[in-house]
Design an enzyme around this catalytic site. Sequence first.
Site, mmCIF file in Angstrom:
data_model
loop_
_atom_site.group_PDB
_atom_site.id
_atom_site.type_symbol
_atom_site.label_atom_id
_atom_site.label_comp_id
_atom_site.label_asym_id
_atom_site.label_seq_id
_atom_site.Cartn_x
_atom_site.Cartn_y
_atom_site.Cartn_z
ATOM 1 N N THR A 36 -2.686 -61.329 -174.745
ATOM 2 C CA THR A 36 -3.179 -60.412 -175.767
ATOM 3 C C THR A 36 -2.706 -60.784 -177.162
ATOM 4 O O THR A 36 -3.438 -60.623 -178.138
ATOM 5 C CB THR A 36 -2.739 -58.975 -175.432
ATOM 6 O OG1 THR A 36 -3.284 -58.599 -174.164
ATOM 7 C CG2 THR A 36 -3.211 -57.989 -176.477
ATOM 8 N N ASP A 80 -5.167 -66.227 -168.949
ATOM 9 C CA ASP A 80 -4.905 -64.794 -168.847
ATOM 10 C C ASP A 80 -3.768 -64.618 -167.857
ATOM 11 O O ASP A 80 -3.752 -65.256 -166.805
ATOM 12 C CB ASP A 80 -6.153 -64.059 -168.351
ATOM 13 C CG ASP A 80 -5.969 -62.549 -168.364
ATOM 14 O OD1 ASP A 80 -5.181 -62.057 -167.524
ATOM 15 O OD2 ASP A 80 -6.587 -61.877 -169.197
ATOM 16 N N SER A 81 -2.798 -63.771 -168.172
ATOM 17 C CA SER A 81 -1.612 -63.717 -167.314
ATOM 18 C C SER A 81 -1.931 -63.253 -165.902
ATOM 19 O O SER A 81 -1.171 -63.516 -164.975
ATOM 20 C CB SER A 81 -0.534 -62.826 -167.940
ATOM 21 O OG SER A 81 -0.880 -61.469 -167.880
ATOM 22 N N THR A 112 1.331 -59.976 -170.788
ATOM 23 C CA THR A 112 2.399 -59.094 -170.300
ATOM 24 C C THR A 112 2.350 -58.830 -168.799
ATOM 25 O O THR A 112 3.391 -58.553 -168.195
ATOM 26 C CB THR A 112 2.360 -57.744 -171.038
ATOM 27 O OG1 THR A 112 1.077 -57.121 -170.826
ATOM 28 C CG2 THR A 112 2.593 -57.927 -172.525
ATOM 29 N N CYS A 301 12.548 -48.659 -155.357
ATOM 30 C CA CYS A 301 13.040 -47.983 -156.563
ATOM 31 C C CYS A 301 13.319 -49.019 -157.664
ATOM 32 O O CYS A 301 13.801 -50.107 -157.388
ATOM 33 C CB CYS A 301 14.319 -47.203 -156.276
ATOM 34 S SG CYS A 301 14.139 -45.950 -154.988
#
Length: 364
Positions: A36, A80-81, A112, A301
């Site tokens: 991006t 593109d990631s 990202t 978690c």
Amino acid sequence: MPNTWLSDSMYRTIHINPVLPGQSRSSVLVIYTGGTLGMVYDRLNDQLVPFDFEQILDRVPEIRRLDFELTVIVLNELIDSSNMKPSNWVNLARIVRDNYDLYDSFVILHGTDTMAYTASALSYLLEGLNKPVILTGAQLPIGVARSDARENFITAMEIAAARENDQPIVPEVCIYFNSLLLRGNRAKKKESVHFNAFHSENYPHLAMAGVNIEYNSPFIRPFSPDLQLKVYEEMDTHVVVLPIFPGINHQIISSILGIPGLKGLVLESYGSGNAPTETWFLNALKSAIDRGLIIFNVSQCDGGRVTQGRYQTSKQLDEIGVLSGSDITIEAAVTKLMFLLANEPNHEKLKNRLITPISGEMSL
């Protein structure tokens, strides 16, 4: 630039702030992979398109005031990631290797979505790293008015170039995003709509950028003049992730454990490493382990850690040979398993290295 694996047609090099005769400045190599950050709005076609890095000074004029040499490598086939693969991680490691003696530090511009996977993989592939490798990106394109791209890009470069006593302040693989510098293999993407996209629940941030950049020195891996860079060039993708959920059945487990060629499985368990205690489930895991499958237990978690044996629901995992991932992230666990399967031929040593920190990715 030494180059044995890329042809000239696959990338181009742009010198932004070259060193002038008689100057001695820190040098930063920026590697633009896509994502991006490097997008601008094309009014003619009403869409976002990659901008030409030859125009970077027009987009980010503040670069003119940076007191270091800046060179940019732009891959002609931007990624593109979401399409990032282990072969791309190896290629990035090779770029660092081929330019290691030419530059003081490296900044990788990356999408990202998979940035934490890339950062984790590079922390293993670049053994003996003694220079900064900082990954950054943006939530909004650089061509958008409220973009976070400029600040992330500029500060990532400043951190990469930062030195104290003629030594790099942060000689490891990191992610810089929204004022925080995080250890790369401890970071996770947590936000898709806010600027604070990355968090590190189980390890403190390495720096915070405000009016000044404040470094959290006790948690930064220290510079060591004796380290020698060794770059690995293999990752084994015969790995799968299995999240445990209420109602998971025998057919699903058997199908996954029976995947042809499967070598490693990351088991996403509950809480501190707990999983069902039903006989069929434990027998299926034990049978796979007996066949040589590596099973690595990682908590679902974000915070906390796996402590196999603390509860009855994890004690039996320990007894059948499931390996505890401590407080490792899923991104660091997957890439570590791929790395060790490809580069550690001894089965017992592989298991021992998996449960032992090799690049600051987990606690003992």
